[in-house]
Design an enzyme around this catalytic site. Structure first.
Site, PDB file in Angstrom:
ATOM      1  N   HIS B 256       0.839  -1.198   0.000  1.00  0.00           N
ATOM      2  CA  HIS B 256       0.000   0.000   0.000  1.00  0.00           C
ATOM      3  C   HIS B 256       0.879   1.255   0.000  1.00  0.00           C
ATOM      4  CE1 HIS B 256      -2.885   2.844   1.975  1.00  0.00           C
ATOM      5  NE2 HIS B 256      -3.724   2.229   1.154  1.00  0.00           N
ATOM      6  N   GLU B 308      -4.270  -0.641  -3.667  1.00  0.00           N
ATOM      7  CA  GLU B 308      -3.763   0.752  -3.737  1.00  0.00           C
ATOM      8  C   GLU B 308      -2.251   0.748  -3.607  1.00  0.00           C
ATOM      9  OE1 GLU B 308      -5.986   2.210  -0.286  1.00  0.00           O
ATOM     10  OE2 GLU B 308      -7.505   3.017  -1.635  1.00  0.00           O
ATOM     11  N   GLU B 324      -2.648   7.589  -5.844  1.00  0.00           N
ATOM     12  CA  GLU B 324      -3.539   8.231  -4.874  1.00  0.00           C
ATOM     13  C   GLU B 324      -2.981   9.577  -4.429  1.00  0.00           C
ATOM     14  OE1 GLU B 324      -4.608   5.688  -1.568  1.00  0.00           O
ATOM     15  OE2 GLU B 324      -5.301   7.408  -0.390  1.00  0.00           O
ATOM     16  N   CYS B 326      -3.185  10.982  -1.578  1.00  0.00           N
ATOM     17  CA  CYS B 326      -2.482  10.835  -0.287  1.00  0.00           C
ATOM     18  C   CYS B 326      -1.076  10.263  -0.462  1.00  0.00           C
ATOM     19  CB  CYS B 326      -3.248   9.900   0.646  1.00  0.00           C
ATOM     20  SG  CYS B 326      -4.622  10.697   1.474  1.00  0.00           S
ATOM     21  N   CYS B 405      -9.741  10.157   3.136  1.00  0.00           N
ATOM     22  CA  CYS B 405      -8.405  10.542   3.595  1.00  0.00           C
ATOM     23  C   CYS B 405      -7.804  11.682   2.776  1.00  0.00           C
ATOM     24  CB  CYS B 405      -7.474   9.333   3.551  1.00  0.00           C
ATOM     25  SG  CYS B 405      -7.498   8.444   1.995  1.00  0.00           S
TER      26      CYS B 405
END
Lengths: 636, 636
Positions: B256, B308, B324, B326, B405
């Site tokens: 991740h 992810e 992503e 984040c 998030c």
């Protein structure tokens, strides 16, 4: 109102066709000697062959798919037996048939899983549980075995089962209005109808076709009857089963590709027999969508592993391609049926494309390894990585699968391959595919022999020797492949220019023994581009020569195949008898980048000229595991 | 043996930096005026803000992620409050803090979900349940709020919680040897350590880092203790959590991507404070792997939606990119920390790449829409189709997500963006990023002011006015970006050629008020190629100018972007103040195929010349939904 049957051509049965060509005859021989025996061993090992003898509490409990795998193996064995009688093989089939006979229920019902494991649940979940699918395959097998051996037992068992199904399903008040979650029985019922003349079988096939997708939705009703919530099923999107709307309203190929092919083949069969033009129109629309927007250059279909299905127009990713072997076989079945109704080369072109490319990719040259999926680009690291997430197929062919539909499907197709080559109607003889060998064709009042002498698909020339028993006037239709730009025809050494209609040159003359037709189909190495909507292939070309699509393999070209840029000129074809069972290779020039930078670099990397060698996609993965690519960058 | 802290630079706090530039200052203003208030409304709507007031039986039961979203929002609000005191906003935060205080357990434990929903299960599933992750975000928020407002309540709450965690976890016999399933607390504990000087916090951070991946595996032990089978968990492959092996043995970025970034940032923090060189070496190796083999040209990381996560070297698909928001923010955090330890432009280059590209792509220009995923190519049909199978992200930005998030992560980064621009050590001043504005930097015994006048990232020239309170000799280090080939420097109008080491030009002189450094960073439009191992980008280039990566959008260039072939010459940059909030566009020539064939066609399609216009990737999807592509075919 009685409608007129629409079928205009009939195939020449495989039993009347012998093959001695470069491509098929070694494969058929391997199929006979290696594949069919090896699949017997696999089916024995898994317990599939003994499913009908299973007892509760024992291991190897019959699975809902199993009958279909065994059925396809029997069908393959039957085709083999038709040409090569073999006591021991026949006994193997008879053993299975005897076991079936013992468990068949009094009302005719026959399914190893349901009878032995959960008899109380039969016919309660057509959507997911494959009963009618298994029944269809058993019917096809029974018809083939009866035809091959003349033995009626299996055939009678299956007629009893078919009668039971015809009583159970239908429009009457006390009948279920269901239809299969996995199509197959439709085309099988048409085979039984043709073998028996019993109209109830055709009616049932038509009922299944017509009922599909109607509202209220049968799959919902049966789910509720089981106490299940229909909404739990993939958002009640029945595209997976081509049951989202009635078939005549379907314009695009949706859902599971194998289901779709078997449905469309069944629709063509029903339309062909009943003369239902609205159904035929639906077939034609779907054909246009599949072959015009959703088919790989290899004849593969099904762009995604998710649901093994069609996605959307022009969405044809290469590495992620599913292109299941069974789906390409299903496309051959459908194309062959359409060809009988509409004798048009467009169907034979697609049939040939699948037969020379995606289908043989599904089996190794030694006949013992199988691909379920036939992607058009493979990178071993990606295969390894994404397999972990169940997003990719196998890096190398496997001997068998948990759900092993593809191996026996290949076996039955190869064992009956002769059936796809010739056609006839009234006093006409048709040649759909070119392959050295001989066919005996009943036309009019006599049997004529056609003999093809050719090195097809590697060589350009096809000589057809026409030998009627006695001189006779009849048209001989020869397919001019869609891939061929400049075909030339001679009869007895003299150039002829017969009319070419819908992809067939039609030579009408009085034929006498020894007449010789010479067809030249020039096979330059061609670079094929894909429609701009095909995102994966922008800037790329596929190499094709004749009907054969090529690929680059790491074994010949090193790694990072995707980075090779092909020179458009200087491509050469050469027959190599020692490579991959004997293939034409294509060699040429390309360049690759000399990379000295890191992950990203500004400016243009230097290029190194390299020689490339392409091999037929049909024969890939018969050496070591490595990269493969069909679509190659080309210099602009 | 006491090890010496490795940190060699300190960031200049954002509170000492003001921005008036073209790129950041409007975004920061929008973040302040739109994003932070809109996120408050969202957190209120979902119940997240009131999680600590929840009562059993009521709707909106606190979820295990929720504390972290609220924490990041508070952190963003705190940074905003530090620069713009605002009673009403402060009261909103205080309300949440008061609610937290009421539910905090006597032993210091604080987690809305566990306290209110399943108190008996706290600390029983570190692998999946985000308790330590939420704790970490709350600690960061508390430190920020204390720093911004001087109010201690939240800070004290979190110190009590940190103390509880330090008692609960550790190497002693009565302590749990666990560590977070989702990293974050490591870097947060280092923040608390810096704010309090309490070594126990640093020790705990170090313990979490060191314990990770040891055998027997804590995640297995706690699963067994819960009565769960560890083998049920993704084949016990703890790559997802970077817990497959101890961190010092990790050479490739696995699992991740956000977890990985927070871990690596925490490792850098711990190494920086403790002087642990083996840990720093692991950070450097992982940095090399991420940025040299697993990072998108936009600074995005995480190649696949499945988990992810990172996949394997050079596997950087464009349409399927997860990237992503984040994760790119996490990369900025990590890069910034590495830069303090190793003052090397390679870290600032990546930080800049992410900041100008993947990060701003994550939020709309109006500050109210967010992307979770930031793929480098988008085809709306594919997005629509594959979403159905949960294989693709959103076609347009969304106001909020179930697991939200990214939006507050952007908010806290933008609100503290000034912190990334300048650095200092002893008597040195460093400029990492160029952006118009002013910084007050405490060096040696005085505060100097640096003022940047520049149109960066659109313009090539940066003027830095150096204003010490009194003349003083000190080195000023200016970053020469990795993307720049020919930087030129003048001091007070005279060309200087100071030594450039590790990406920084170091001008040492006696500076006096009014000194003027002029840095020219030529920004030709450049075409970037990717390593040949990047399968998706073979034959393609990305347009980059300065730090800004461009893309083509359907709004400017029509459909089938993947089929456009860029001419290498004639690319021009032009500032358009009215487009997308003011951006430099890049225009040029290309061609596309005039396609008249079907799905496949032999031979070369004709080409039509077209004009193309590229816009910064950062600003894509601010017009209508349509295709987008970063990597474009180029004529060879």
């Amino acid at each position: 109102m009685k409608r007129k049957a629409l079928r205009r051509l009939e195939p020449v049965p495989f039993a009347h066709v012998s093959l001695t060509d470069f491509f098929w005859s070694p494969r058929i021989e391997t199929n006979r000697k290696k594949t069919i025996p090896a699949e017997y061993v696999q089916c024995k090992r898994t317990g599939q062959l003994d499913a009908w003898k299973w007892k509760p509490g024992k291991p190897k409990q019959p699975h809902i798919f199993w009958d279909s795998d065994v059925a396809k193996w029997i069908e393959a064995a039957a085709y083999d037996l038709a040409l090569h009688p073999n006591r021991s093989l026949e006994k193997k089939v008879d053993d299975v048939v005897n076991a079936m006979e013992k468990v068949q229920m009094a009302d005719g019902y026959l399914n190893s899983h349901y009878i032995l494991v959960e008899p109380q649940n039969r016919w309660t979940n057509l959507r997911d549980r494959h009963e009618l699918y298994c029944a269809g395959h058993l019917m096809e097998a029974a018809a083939a075995y009866y035809q091959a051996t003349g033995k009626r037992k299996f055939f009678d068992i299956m007629c009893r089962y078919a009668n039971h199904i015809a009583r159970t399903f239908g429009p009457k008040k006390d009948q279920k209005r269901g239809y299969p979650g996995h199509q197959e029985i439709e085309l099988a019922l048409v085979k039984l109808y043709r073998a028996t003349g019993r109209k109830s079988y055709l009616d049932l096939a038509e009922f299944f076709v017509n009922e599909r997708g109607k509202r209220p939705h049968y799959f919902d009703l049966e789910a509720k009857a089981r106490g299940a919530a229909p909404s739990e099923y993939r958002g009640t999107d029945y595209r997976h089963h081509q049951a989202h709307t009635p078939v005549r309203k379907q314009d695009t190929a949706e859902g599971h590709a194998v289901r779709a092919m078997y449905l469309y083949a069944g629709m063509a069969d029903v339309a062909g027999e009943t003369g239902d033009k609205t159904l035929l129109e639906a077939c034609r629309r779907l054909w246009k969508n599949v072959t015009g927007k959703r088919m790989y250059v290899t004849g593969g279909i099904g762009s995604t592993r998710n649901g093994e299905r069609f996605t959307f127009d022009y969405d044809l990713p290469n590495e992620e391609a599913y292109a299941e072997t069974c789906a390409a076989i299903g496309l051959v079945f459908w194309a062959h049926r359409m060809l009988q109704i509409d004798p048009d080369g467009c169907y034979a072109d697609v049939m040939e494309r699948a037969l020379y490319n995606n289908v043989p990719s599904g089996v190794s040259l030694d006949g013992r390894g199988f691909f379920y999926e036939n992607p058009l680009a493979v990178h071993p690291d990606a295969v390894r990585y994404y397999r972990y997430f169940r997003r990719s197929g196998d890096p190398a062919r496997k001997e068998w699968f948990g759900c092993s539909c593809c191996p026996p499907n290949i076996a039955r197709l190869y064992a009956s391959l002769g059936e796809y080559i010739y056609g006839k109607r009234r006093n006409e003889a048709w040649i759909h595919l070119y392959a050295a060998g001989r066919a005996a064709i009943d036309i009019g009042s006599q049997t004529i022999t056609l003999e093809q002498e050719t090195g097809y698909p590697w060589k350009e020339k096809v000589v057809v020797k026409v030998s009627p028993a006695r001189a006779a006037s009849f048209p001989l239709a020869l397919r001019i492949p869609g891939w061929c730009r400049k075909a030339a025809l001679k009869v007895n050494g003299r150039t002829v220019r017969p009319p070419v209609r819908k992809g067939y040159a039609r030579i009408k003359r009085t034929w006498k023994k020894g007449d010789r037709v010479e067809l030249t189909l020039p096979m330059p190495v061609e670079l094929v581009e894909a429609h701009p909507g095909v995102r994966a292939n922008a800037g790329r070309v596929a190499i094709q020569r004749g009907p054969v699509v090529y690929c680059l393999e790491e074994a010949d070209n090193g790694r990072d195949l995707q980075d090779l840029v092909l020179n458009k000129s200087g491509l050469r074809a050469k027959y190599d008898p020692r490579l991959l069972g004997g293939v034409c290779t294509v060699t040429g020039k390309a360049y690759r980048r000399e990379w000295k930078g890191g992950l990203y670099d500004r400016g243009k990397a230097k290029r190194t000229a390299v020689n490339i060698k392409a091999v037929p996609f049909a024969t890939w993965a018969n050496r070591r595991v490595g990269e493969m690519a069909v679509w190659i960058l080309r210099s602009s």
